[in-house]
Design a protein around this motif. Structure first.
Motif, PDB file in Angstrom:
ATOM      1  N   GLN A  62      -8.380  -3.711   3.886  1.00 12.13           N
ATOM      2  CA  GLN A  62      -7.184  -4.426   3.463  1.00 12.13           C
ATOM      3  C   GLN A  62      -6.153  -4.474   4.591  1.00 12.13           C
ATOM      4  OE1 GLN A  62      -4.942  -2.426   0.423  1.00 12.13           O
ATOM      5  NE2 GLN A  62      -3.675  -4.217  -0.051  1.00 12.13           N
TER       6      GLN A  62
ATOM      7  N   LEU B 162       0.884  -1.163   0.000  1.00  8.64           N
ATOM      8  CA  LEU B 162       0.000   0.000   0.000  1.00  8.64           C
ATOM      9  C   LEU B 162       0.917   1.206   0.000  1.00  8.64           C
ATOM     10  CD1 LEU B 162      -3.034   0.669   0.173  1.00  8.64           C
ATOM     11  CD2 LEU B 162      -2.815   0.597   2.659  1.00  8.64           C
TER      12      LEU B 162
ATOM     13  N   ALA C  50      -8.362   2.068   2.468  1.00  3.36           N
ATOM     14  CA  ALA C  50      -7.784   0.726   2.454  1.00  3.36           C
ATOM     15  C   ALA C  50      -7.885   0.054   3.817  1.00  3.36           C
ATOM     16  CB  ALA C  50      -6.326   0.801   2.008  1.00  3.36           C
TER      17      ALA C  50
END
Lengths: 247, 247, 247, 247, 247, 247, 247, 247
Positions: free
Chosen positions: F167, F150, F164
């Motif tokens: 995730q 990321l 995110a």
């Protein structure tokens, strides 16, 4: 041992008044007996007005009293810095004629020294810098110098400093005491042509890091003629200023 | 001037062979003439095996060659540390018999010194510490000491160090060279009873801050008997170890 | 486990006097059983004169008393550093024969150790450095060494130091204790040829930063043969000096 | 504008020789015109011997040449410090009469200034400190002072320094330049009674931290009369020494 | 707001049960209403065994009691670190069932959490490191983990550590607590294959600089698998170890 | 030597198949042969997927090639970090099948290791942090872990990170790489319940002091579960993450 | 002295209404008389609502009372920061109408100033940061500004901050107060488009180094529009915010 | 997603034009889609005059060109700081209309933004500070502000600064750029009543420690209204000044 004494000793040997062996005994430690000469010179210089100086911090009252007694016996005077109230009270009980300046934390006993040439100007940036500034001023006075003071003239209000420009320029040497950003010596150094001794103080908080900010600022001064002593070292500034004043 | 020379001088004065004034001239600088004696003593000690040492870093090749020529003329030998390739090549052209250890950055010219008692063990934590370790080892050998080496025995793989415990204990003094966290001297200091000289190196990155982490670690060693020299100062460790070995 | 013990064990197995399984039990922990041997060696060494050392600072009086009781039971002696008055008084109530040096903050119980070879000279720069210097001296004495002291010989009055040059040169190792700028070890290191252990002290103010200035000065000493211990670590200097003295 | 000039101006207005509007023009910037007066005073002082000083480091050759051209046009002279070879060559092409001292990295153009009273002694500890020492010496000479030099007298070999004690005591002010542990000013300060300006240098490695060790050592000097300038600041020391010399 | 709640809302709008304007009101703050969900998730997680943690240092006893009352009302439990005796006594008066560990300075109220998988081993180098080690151990136990302790296994006496090698290898995660040079995590990291969390402590003096030496040492560890938390942060190590243990 | 091997050896002695003397030879180094056992275990572990790691920085290309050849001969694989272009090119000439990731400065030779459980998420704050982040990611992949990335989710634009969040929460461990103020680990640590390994980078200028600002920020993180490795130490973060993932 | 006043003075001289000598007296201090005008302007500004500010820390109660009496006499008001309980009690005895905020350590006497435009939002990360945050808020209110507060919104629980995003965006300037890692200003700076003044606090322990970590973090903020004041300097932030609000 | 778009979406669901499931897909990421709203707002703001800013240092020319291409495609403009000559040349080849200021190291492409209210005055202490000062000035101009410059007004020659006092007071905000001791912001802050943003520069040597001295000096400024940005961060000062100017 002075050169005169050495001449006399050698003459005594040449004249048979002193056996070579006896002269040997006195001479073989000459390197070290000679260096005490320097100490004697130093003592003489002190008798001409500069009292011995005792750094009282980190010593017990007993130790300070004992040292001052020895100094007093030898020279009739003593000068002490960083004297706590406890130490000062103990000394005053023992030496009633002693003078104690609590703000400067200085104790002093002795006759007024012969006046010395040159005026030392002690400039301080803020009220909280006064103990360090007074230490410098009182020590310089104890050394026999003429001392002037200029207080609370920090750079955030420049007009107060500029109003005294003429007074500043008349001094033989200027001691500038400042904490926080320590910018005052640069400004003073740009106004005068005499030596400027900068004294950083531990006044401040946070990123002053105990006077580090002021110390670094003064070391990086963009003005010529500025030299620096240790943080809060008013005594050191006075000692250096005194040496500058003596021709 | 030795005591014997002084006796002779005084006898000459007593016998009238030397005028007091002439003796005075020689004696009044005695403190300083005497100290050169120490230098002569020092020279004598050097002639017994310890070559003079030139710190080459920050000097030009010309300066180093000139200094080595003077040392060579006086003592027949020289020893130089932190010698760059340029300096070493220049020296070798001038002194074909000179030995150059590129890893240790040491140059050396002179006869093998008389062997000295005691074994100096140089222990290094990692491959990157080798230049500093070799500087210590080569200097110690140039001083006439028996030197052993133990390499790549960092604390993250203790068994390699422990396997050599007996060898470590046999040494008269152990020099421990380590970068990064500098933990090896503490471990070695806990194994042996002989003096341990810790040499922090600038090996590392980030929070090693150029060897500061290793230096602080070694200064705070929880093992007794550990003393510390400057970062990357292999020479200093060898000099101290040599002094320890001499009874 | 010595090699002899190991041979005997294997012979017992070969002769059927010891079952392989039983031998396995004894051998599989060998690495760790072997290391306790080192501890026993260490104990033996201690019984030869070096008492155990307890760092009292940061421990409660109860903890210190309990540790000293265990040491006393095992070895008949103990040595403690950084003992506060409270701890010392508590220990003296429990061990009436204990000796307490308040200046050095050291407590000691035990018979006088067998004398060890070599003289350790402890040199201190100023009066305020005395507690650290005394810690070094008293610990070295407790280890059985002959200790000499040289006090108040800071570099600002070199003649006092130079007058004692011969005494300094006679020592097997010199411990130099100094605060402020920490310059004394460099001067001493230039005079003598024996190992010099430099002990920076936290004596000073302002830019001494709790002894950092003295520590850095000593690490950067231009004199060979100088090694350094932690700030105020008189004990560590004594422990290293003791290791140096033992041939 | 001096008080005399101001009196004359006002008299001109009173006498009708100067219209109020014209006087206004000259007076309304008085606060600032007055301060440029100080600059003019400064210029006058410079014409009496002290050339303007350009800090060349961090400036392009073009900038330095342009600044020197302006200074040359105004005063007939210039003085530059930290001049790289590139800058010096460029300046020499433009000012063929300019003097360039590559060791001191100083460039200088101008007539010899009128001699000033007092001798400035520049003492340096080691060979590597010479560039900074020479910067101080060359600048002081450019200011018209009598300058003496004493080189390679580091504290690890005191006899070299002591041998020159009389020379040191004769100076009006002593500039002491030293790297590594920076102990030399303390020793010099203990020998002499004149002001000592300490210049730490970045000479060293490891825990010298770019001159920080020497700087801290000098700030913590136990000798009175020592003041300090920035690391490698030979110019600053010369400027302060010059102010001290001027009565 | 869960996805299910969002589906329901949209279905209500589609079915005419909710006006678009009313839905808008609820949705336009969704980003922030959604994040409180995370807090509720967090609360749920806490109810599954991990008590809230109050850092008591720098809070008044009143503030700590008030916060603990709110936590107790919401979750039936609380956990506090760095609790002074004054705070602990005040809390115990209010919550008689509270457990107080004075060495670890931890207060805890609540039912025993459900056991969690994995053993956390807390290794400490010296007696003075115990308060930090116990903070880690007690917090980990309060989180429901099985905790083992290994004390006084500093690197200067490696055999004590090596004797426990098997115990160390059995742990799921090892917390290593050490002051002074902070070398222990490197040694442990070289023995085991599990994560090692290093906790520097402020134990030490002089050049330990309040734990900085240990911190830098641990950050520069030459052993893989070592991560570091703040000086004296036993709690942080326990929190990280707990996250590691949870699959 | 495994316990089984030791049993066999002892059985051989008992059965007369091995003379006690021969067994002695093999056993007398047992303490140290035993520790190599750990090394062999380590090798075995490596053969299960974790390649040896060579820190190339500060080594010559010759040294790195020689070390890799030895590793390749022993294990059929090697992994190197901080590989310069020169080193990588030299290695590729020698090992044509080697993979070189110039951004991560990682070289790798060997078969794909068996997959390991758990996902390691490497989060980086800015583009300039990518080399360190990639070092972590590539090493973790070389160890056989599933790695996600990321990038560019610094705290000044939080929405990118929050987008995110799911995730992030799915990872078994999160490595967070950030320079400048190093705030990202605190934010990530507040979002997830898994271990967070913070990697400060030297990205920044001025008061970042080579990564010190980020390092201090991460050590003082107010989020629980955050541990820290050295500045720019992507490898160390991967090694710790790998140990966390292994149950 | 304004230009108009100068014109009038010169006209008076030209008209013979003012003798040149009298004009000289007024003009020769013009540079400095002009600057006091600025002080008078400053006073006027203060009378328009901004009270004088006394930094009480490091002053005795007597000094603070004396200064406040002078300020009160001149302006009818005073404002003091860092007031200890002793000082506040002494002031309240002297000025019964004075308001004292013990949390902010601020004392204030004077009429409510005229409201000023713009809202200053003071955001604080944790409960321990409240004294500094309150100092900023109370001073800003004393200056006449509308002040809002947002407390306990540290980055480890971002949702609390994000929930207040609209409130944050409405402010004219945001003061963000945080200790430990000091990450909050970066996050706030990424949300808003108004100036953000970051105030690091000394809240923290270990590697926070008295607020240094937070200070460095804020100086390295990756968000644009963030400026920083000294550690714990709530007053400075309020003063700067007040200047920003004034159009 | 704007509120209007959200109203439309909900109306579509209510009207049956959008299935709840399809709406769900778009809404369930709303928290994160909402934050991009801020980004869109930001973009809109940028299109109103403030170009995006690329920090070029530490990026390759390829990376910078790629980022600028994306920015140019989205907004028709870009602004880059710390652009090396190589990067600037590469960008100019790609964007012939781009303006490059080599002194400020700034690249800029885009139409002149709409003028913004308020004048930003950039004051610099010395010639060497000009690159940082120009970075601030050029960025502020690129944002649409009216910018004035005042150069070479260091505190060692105050009259140059005081001569411009009126110009300084007219500014809406003053950016003060200074290296060495960093005293200028204190002096400026004492003259004006508007916000002062202090930018320390890395100009200096020795104890300036890369700008640390100036940074600490500015953080400790005794003048109110002074805030500080990172060393050499001209861009950050301009960004903060721009936010201050926008009402």
């Amino acid at each position: 041992m002075t050169v005169e004494q050495l001449e006399a000793l050698l003459a005594d040997v040449a004249a048979g008044r002193l056996a070579p062996g006896a002269a040997l005994e006195r001479l073989k430690h000459l390197p070290f007996e000679d260096l005490p000469f320097a100490r004697i010179d130093h003592h003489r210089a002190l008798r001409q007005g500069s009292p011995e100086v005792v750094f009282c911090e980190g010593k017990t009252a007993e130790q300070v009293v004992a040292i001052c007694e020895r100094l007093h016996a030898a020279t009739g005077s003593f000068l002490g810095t960083r004297a706590s109230e406890e130490i000062a009270v103990r000394l005053q009980a023992r030496f009633p004629g002693m003078i104690w300046n609590p703000l400067a934390r200085v104790v002093h006993l002795g006759e007024r020294p012969a006046p010395r040439p040159g005026t030392i100007l002690v400039v301080s940036a803020g009220t909280s810098d006064l103990p360090v500034a007074e230490e410098a001023a009182v020590v310089a006075e104890a050394y026999g110098h003429s001392v002037e003071r200029l207080v609370d003239v920090g750079v955030a209000g420049l007009h107060r400093l500029l109003a005294a420009a003429e007074q500043i320029r008349r001094a033989r040497v200027v001691i500038v005491v400042a904490g926080m950003e320590g910018a005052l010596p640069s400004v003073v150094g740009g106004i005068v042509g005499v030596p400027v001794i900068a004294v950083p103080t531990s006044v401040g908080y946070g990123a002053s890091f105990g006077g580090l900010a002021a110390l670094l600022g003064m070391l990086n001064s963009c003005a010529a003629g500025v030299t620096v002593v240790n943080i809060d070292n008013g005594f050191g500034a006075a000692a250096a200023a005194s040496r500058i004043c003596q021709p």
